[in-house]
Scaffold this active site. Structure first.
Site, mmCIF file in Angstrom:
data_model
loop_
_atom_site.group_PDB
_atom_site.id
_atom_site.type_symbol
_atom_site.label_atom_id
_atom_site.label_comp_id
_atom_site.label_asym_id
_atom_site.label_seq_id
_atom_site.Cartn_x
_atom_site.Cartn_y
_atom_site.Cartn_z
ATOM 1 N N HIS A 205 0.878 -6.672 4.548
ATOM 2 C CA HIS A 205 1.612 -7.562 3.667
ATOM 3 C C HIS A 205 0.759 -8.087 2.520
ATOM 4 C CE1 HIS A 205 4.444 -7.583 7.036
ATOM 5 N NE2 HIS A 205 5.275 -7.527 6.021
ATOM 6 N N ARG B 217 15.201 -0.322 -4.884
ATOM 7 C CA ARG B 217 15.014 0.067 -3.482
ATOM 8 C C ARG B 217 15.672 -0.985 -2.588
ATOM 9 N NH1 ARG B 217 9.618 1.938 -5.588
ATOM 10 N NH2 ARG B 217 9.287 4.023 -4.761
ATOM 11 N N ARG C 239 19.714 2.406 -5.262
ATOM 12 C CA ARG C 239 19.630 3.464 -4.249
ATOM 13 C C ARG C 239 20.174 2.934 -2.934
ATOM 14 N NH1 ARG C 239 13.862 5.820 -2.761
ATOM 15 N NH2 ARG C 239 13.542 3.816 -1.751
ATOM 16 N N GLU D 35 14.754 14.955 -3.907
ATOM 17 C CA GLU D 35 13.444 14.729 -3.291
ATOM 18 C C GLU D 35 13.192 15.619 -2.080
ATOM 19 O OE1 GLU D 35 13.036 10.561 -2.292
ATOM 20 O OE2 GLU D 35 15.016 10.438 -1.417
ATOM 21 N N ASN E 124 7.695 11.304 -5.298
ATOM 22 C CA ASN E 124 6.819 10.913 -4.185
ATOM 23 C C ASN E 124 7.146 11.740 -2.947
ATOM 24 O OD1 ASN E 124 6.177 8.942 -6.031
ATOM 25 N ND2 ASN E 124 7.304 7.326 -4.989
ATOM 26 N N ASP E 125 8.435 11.800 -2.638
ATOM 27 C CA ASP E 125 8.824 12.597 -1.471
ATOM 28 C C ASP E 125 8.864 14.084 -1.800
ATOM 29 O OD1 ASP E 125 9.127 10.987 0.836
ATOM 30 O OD2 ASP E 125 10.825 10.001 -0.119
ATOM 31 N N ARG F 253 2.500 12.120 2.526
ATOM 32 C CA ARG F 253 2.104 11.254 1.418
ATOM 33 C C ARG F 253 1.243 10.075 1.840
ATOM 34 N NH1 ARG F 253 7.963 8.703 -0.478
ATOM 35 N NH2 ARG F 253 6.933 6.783 -1.024
ATOM 36 N N CYS G 203 12.309 8.981 -10.832
ATOM 37 C CA CYS G 203 11.943 7.632 -10.410
ATOM 38 C C CYS G 203 10.729 7.628 -9.490
ATOM 39 C CB CYS G 203 13.126 6.943 -9.730
ATOM 40 S SG CYS G 203 13.673 7.804 -8.257
#
Ligand code: PEP
Ligand code: MG
Length: 658
Positions: free
Chosen positions: A304, A411, A447, A545, A568-569, A579, A616
């Site tokens: 966190h 997100r 999304r 993705e 990213n994916d 990743r 994105c």
């Protein structure tokens, strides 16, 4: 009087429903127990109730003894049997886990740096470099030489303890009344305040004092025991409450001892915060604007503190372990959040080097501000929409300040992860609506829930999976849980009234997933119409993705209003390189010809079908790759707010160069 039933509360008796259940139980005079697998606990303690770990579908018995026992059992059974009870709750965050309530940012964590014996090297958890005065934050452990009280000392000790509880709660109430406290922070403080008044924590401590233990020793014993119990439960959300127990125990002890905690409030401007760990309570009150960098013994790239540091643009190096103690006496510390390197009391040369780099970074930021309001246009007049990736409403301001032309990725899972319960339809509609209003007339692309076994959330039971990244996540999970999915779709339809809302589906690998979603959207519209609830229309797009989505892109382009490439994916799936695994980080490269070919295939299919193609994933903000993406036909690039000005500059210069 007792009755058994099967629990229908979605999340089981997790934090929020447990608090509601306890509130209801406390409205009756009689003694009430809830029993699961032969174990009975008081229904009036949310701590005990949570530790019982009651899940949806399990059988429990409610047993009551006293004048209003019949009414109590009936009311509590009715609550347990109402499957929507957990969802219809209001959304004030008073029962959220302190840890889960921390603001989240889903930017992929920077790479872990290898540790080295030579210098101090930790995990590079938030990028940027900084040198500044050290601010060591090592709050002393509270110890108690357990004292046995004489009989006449017991009553005064109990009074002292009750006064300490009241003081802690008042302090927390005061913090809650502070309007500058951000939403997530409010959740943290509210959760801690609830714990400070819990029947188990208070009741067990009082019992120990009555038996002759002094209040400090009793508080430490009870809060540590409860923390251990929470730590031992096989549930990440309940584990997080172990920290809450310790934090509250500490606050009560300090009040008993008449001491103030070593406070972060005094941290000087630009200082490097050095700590073994930073707890939930400290995090909630830390003046983040003044912190120049963070160095911690605990924590990793996805902890966190790392998430907070990244979302506030604070360089951070974490996971130094016990070696963080070496920095305790440092006067000045240089932090490299890109490599994980730390220098204690750097010599003049090193210090000058860091100051130069800080100056350059600031100069770059300042120079880029002129692009804030620029319209990034190509020589042929095509406007490239440079948008921001957001995970919470708190980031709107930073995105607008950076000049973002709308939101290319919102997100929504962070909304789900923040709370220890599923967010209600109303709360979701309000959130998406506020986002749309803030950026209108620019579009905001929301999304739908992209969650899987790797990021569990309260209220959804995930199966154990060998490969969560190849498993039940994103659109796959949503289509299997239409109860959750439809609630989100209804909220999005309702939010569409307030601005330019677009919706996109994550992890699509089959055409049928888009078609089935459309059927659900139509169902939602019919329901809303019948209920007389206002709603608007939204364009439905698909995230590209997975390699499967690339290979069927021409067919998907006929079903979708737009594409957004999730590099990213896509990179991890095309390259078969996790990743999050630093050992294959070299392969996890978006610039690899295989990934670039997949992006080009997608763009071609989208352009031929006449739909918008955007991106994105993190690569959208890479100045070295933007020209290639634009040549391929992409007209929208969405990135972290901090990258927006630089991306605009690249496009503006590209347009000028013709
Ligand atoms: C992506 O995969 O590129 C993406 C934008 O989504 P996330 O990083 O949230 O998986
Ligand atoms: Mg993704």
């Amino acid at each position: 009087m007792e009755r058994s039933t099967i629990v229908r509360v979605h999340e089981g008796l997790h934090a929020r429903p447990a608090t509601r259940f306890v509130k209801l139980a406390k409205s009756f005079e009689c003694e009430i127990d809830i029993i699961k697998d032969g174990k009975a606990v008081s229904a009036k303690s949310s701590v005990k109730l949570m530790l019982l770990g009651v899940k949806e579908g399990q059988e429990v018995t409610v047993r009551a003894n006293g004048a209003d026992a019949i009414e109590a059992v009936e009311a509590l059974i009715a609550y347990l049997e109402n499957p929507r009870a957990g969802l219809e709750d209001d959304d004030t965050p008073n029962a959220d886990s302190a840890v889960a309530a921390v603001p989240q940012s889903a930017a992929p964590p920077p790479q872990a740096a290898p540790t080295s014996d030579a210098g101090l090297v930790g995990i590079a958890a938030s990028e940027g470099v900084h040198v500044g005065p050290a601010f060591a934050h090592f709050p002393p452990e509270i110890r108690s030489d357990r004292r046995t009280l004489a009989a006449h000392e017991i009553e005064p000790e109990l009074t002292k303890f009750q006064a300490a509880i009241a003081a802690v709660r008042t302090r927390m109430d005061k913090a809650l009344a502070d309007e500058t406290l951000a939403g997530g922070d409010r959740g943290i403080v509210a959760a801690l305040r609830d714990i400070a008044g819990d029947d188990t924590l208070v009741g067990d401590t009082v019992a120990m004092i009555r038996e002759g233990t002094d209040a400090v020793a009793a508080t430490i014993a009870v809060s540590s025991r409860l923390a251990e119990e929470f730590g031992a439960v096989e549930d990440p959300y309940l584990n997080a409450r172990a920290d809450d127990m310790q934090a509250v125990g500490r606050q009560i002890c300090l009040a008993l001892l008449g001491q103030d905690d070593v406070s972060l409030e005094q941290i000087p401007q630009g200082a490097v915060l050095i700590a073994d760990d930073i707890g939930a309570w400290d995090l909630a009150r830390a003046p983040l604007k003044r912190i120049g960098a963070i160095v911690c013994g605990h924590g990793g790239a996805t902890s966190h503190i790392a998430i907070i540091a990244r979302s506030h643009g604070i360089p951070a190096v974490l996971g130094l372990g016990e070696r963080v103690a070496e920095l305790r006496s440092a006067k000045v510390v240089a932090v490299n959040g890109n490599s994980g390197a730390i220098i204690a009391d750097p010599d003049a040369g090193a210090r000058a080097d860091y100051e130069k780099r800080m100056g350059e970074a600031k100069a770059e930021r300042d120079a880029l501000t002129i692009f804030r309001d620029a319209v990034p246009k190509l020589a042929n007049g095509t406007v490239i929409e440079v948008a921001a990736n957001l995970g919470s409403l708190e980031e709107i301001e930073a995105a607008k300040e950076a000049g973002a032309m709308g939101v290319g990725l919102f997100r929504t899972e962070l909304l789900f992860m923040r709370h220890m319960h599923l967010p209600s339809e109303d709360m979701q509609a309000e959130t998406y609506g506020a986002l749309a209003k803030a950026f209108a007339p620019y579009p905001v692309i929301v999304r739908t829930l992209d969650i899987g076994g790797d990021k569990p959330i309260a209220g959804i039971e995930f199966p154990e999976e060998e490969n969560p990244f190849l498993g039940w996540r994103g659109i796959r999970m949503c289509l299997d849980r239409p109860d959750i999915f439809k609630q989100q779709l209804r909220a999005l339809l309702r939010a569409a009234v307030h601005g330019n809302v677009k919706v996109m589906l994550p992890m699509v690998s089959d055409l049928d997933e888009v078609r089935r979603t459309r059927v659900l959207i139509e169902e939602c519209k019919a329901e809303l119409k019948q209920q007389g609830i206002a709603f608007g229309e939204f364009a439905l797009g698909v995230m590209i993705e997975t390699p499967a989505a690339v290979l069927i892109a021409p067919a998907l382009a006929r079903e979708a209003a737009f594409f957004s490439i999730g590099t990213n994916d896509l990179t991890q799936y095309v390259m078969s390189a996790d990743r999050l695994n630093p050992t294959v980080a070299k392969l996890n490269d978006v610039a690899n010809p295989a990934v670039m070919a997949a992006i080009e295939m997608t763009a071609k299919a989208g352009v031929e079908a006449g739909i918008m193609v955007g991106m994105c994933g993190e690569a959208a903000g890479r100045p070295d790759l933007i020209p290639a993406f634009i040549r391929m036909g992409l007209t929208e690039l969405s990135m972290s707010p901090a990258s927006v000005p630089r991306a605009k500059k690249v496009v503006v210069e590209l347009g000028k160069a013709g």
